[in-house]
Scaffold this motif. Sequence first.
Motif, short mmCIF file in Angstrom:
data_model
loop_
_atom_site.label_atom_id
_atom_site.label_comp_id
_atom_site.label_asym_id
_atom_site.label_seq_id
_atom_site.Cartn_x
_atom_site.Cartn_y
_atom_site.Cartn_z
N GLU A 212 -8.53 -11.28 -2.81
CA GLU A 212 -8.08 -10.39 -3.88
C GLU A 212 -8.25 -8.93 -3.47
O GLU A 212 -7.36 -8.11 -3.66
CB GLU A 212 -8.86 -10.67 -5.17
CG GLU A 212 -8.45 -11.95 -5.86
CD GLU A 212 -9.35 -12.29 -7.06
OE1 GLU A 212 -10.22 -11.45 -7.40
OE2 GLU A 212 -9.18 -13.36 -7.63
N VAL A 213 -9.40 -8.61 -2.88
CA VAL A 213 -9.65 -7.24 -2.43
C VAL A 213 -8.66 -6.85 -1.35
O VAL A 213 -8.07 -5.76 -1.39
CB VAL A 213 -11.11 -7.08 -1.92
CG1 VAL A 213 -11.31 -5.76 -1.21
CG2 VAL A 213 -12.09 -7.22 -3.07
N LEU A 214 -8.44 -7.74 -0.38
CA LEU A 214 -7.48 -7.45 0.69
C LEU A 214 -6.07 -7.28 0.13
O LEU A 214 -5.32 -6.40 0.57
CB LEU A 214 -7.50 -8.55 1.75
CG LEU A 214 -8.76 -8.61 2.62
CD1 LEU A 214 -8.70 -9.81 3.55
CD2 LEU A 214 -8.93 -7.32 3.41
N GLY A 215 -5.70 -8.11 -0.82
CA GLY A 215 -4.38 -7.99 -1.45
C GLY A 215 -4.21 -6.67 -2.16
O GLY A 215 -3.15 -6.02 -2.06
N GLU A 216 -5.25 -6.24 -2.87
CA GLU A 216 -5.20 -4.95 -3.56
C GLU A 216 -5.07 -3.81 -2.56
O GLU A 216 -4.30 -2.87 -2.77
CB GLU A 216 -6.45 -4.75 -4.41
CG GLU A 216 -6.49 -5.64 -5.64
CD GLU A 216 -7.84 -5.58 -6.35
OE1 GLU A 216 -8.64 -4.67 -6.06
OE2 GLU A 216 -8.07 -6.46 -7.20
N ARG A 217 -5.80 -3.88 -1.45
CA ARG A 217 -5.72 -2.84 -0.43
C ARG A 217 -4.32 -2.80 0.20
O ARG A 217 -3.77 -1.73 0.45
CB ARG A 217 -6.76 -3.07 0.66
CG ARG A 217 -8.16 -2.76 0.22
CD ARG A 217 -9.13 -2.99 1.34
NE ARG A 217 -10.50 -2.73 0.90
CZ ARG A 217 -11.56 -3.00 1.62
NH1 ARG A 217 -11.43 -3.52 2.83
NH2 ARG A 217 -12.76 -2.74 1.16
N ARG A 218 -3.75 -3.97 0.46
CA ARG A 218 -2.41 -4.05 1.04
C ARG A 218 -1.38 -3.46 0.09
O ARG A 218 -0.51 -2.69 0.51
CB ARG A 218 -2.07 -5.49 1.38
CG ARG A 218 -0.77 -5.66 2.15
CD ARG A 218 -0.44 -7.10 2.44
NE ARG A 218 -0.40 -7.93 1.25
CZ ARG A 218 0.62 -7.96 0.39
NH1 ARG A 218 1.67 -7.22 0.58
NH2 ARG A 218 0.59 -8.76 -0.66
N ARG A 219 -1.48 -3.79 -1.19
CA ARG A 219 -0.54 -3.24 -2.19
C ARG A 219 -0.68 -1.72 -2.28
O ARG A 219 0.30 -1.00 -2.36
CB ARG A 219 -0.78 -3.89 -3.56
CG ARG A 219 -0.14 -5.26 -3.70
CD ARG A 219 -0.21 -5.77 -5.13
NE ARG A 219 -1.59 -6.04 -5.58
CZ ARG A 219 -2.27 -7.13 -5.32
NH1 ARG A 219 -1.72 -8.08 -4.61
NH2 ARG A 219 -3.49 -7.30 -5.77
N ALA A 220 -1.94 -1.25 -2.26
CA ALA A 220 -2.17 0.20 -2.34
C ALA A 220 -1.58 0.91 -1.12
O ALA A 220 -0.95 1.97 -1.25
CB ALA A 220 -3.66 0.50 -2.46
#
Length: 128
Positions: A29-37
């Motif tokens: 989830e954290v990695l996904g949020e960073r990728r989206r950002a």
Amino acid sequence: RPRGHRHEVLSELKRSRLAVLDDFLSVFEVLGERRRAAAELRARRVDPGEHCDAAPRMRQAEREQQERMDEVLRRKQRLLAMERSCDDPDQVAHLRALMQEVAEAEAEQEEARIWLPPQKKKRGFGRE
């Protein structure tokens, strides 16, 4: 008793695996949020050259369009110069050939002129 012990061991193993999976889910989830950002940041920069090769191709098309316009101008100037010195009989045939070249160059220029603005609009390019 050994059966009950086996059940406890298997239950503990299942609990520990679920805990590991739960940890992985939070990491994903954290990695996904960073990728989206990061993707949003790139999109906000609006630098097409950063994402694709459309900007260099568009600049190349604009250069080619300018070259076509310059070629039409050169041919028109040659045609006018030939018309002024029309004392040679071969000049008429040469003038006709030049006029055909000018017409072809103008057709190419018009075709590119029609093609280029929609491409700019489609790709999101303004005047640079």
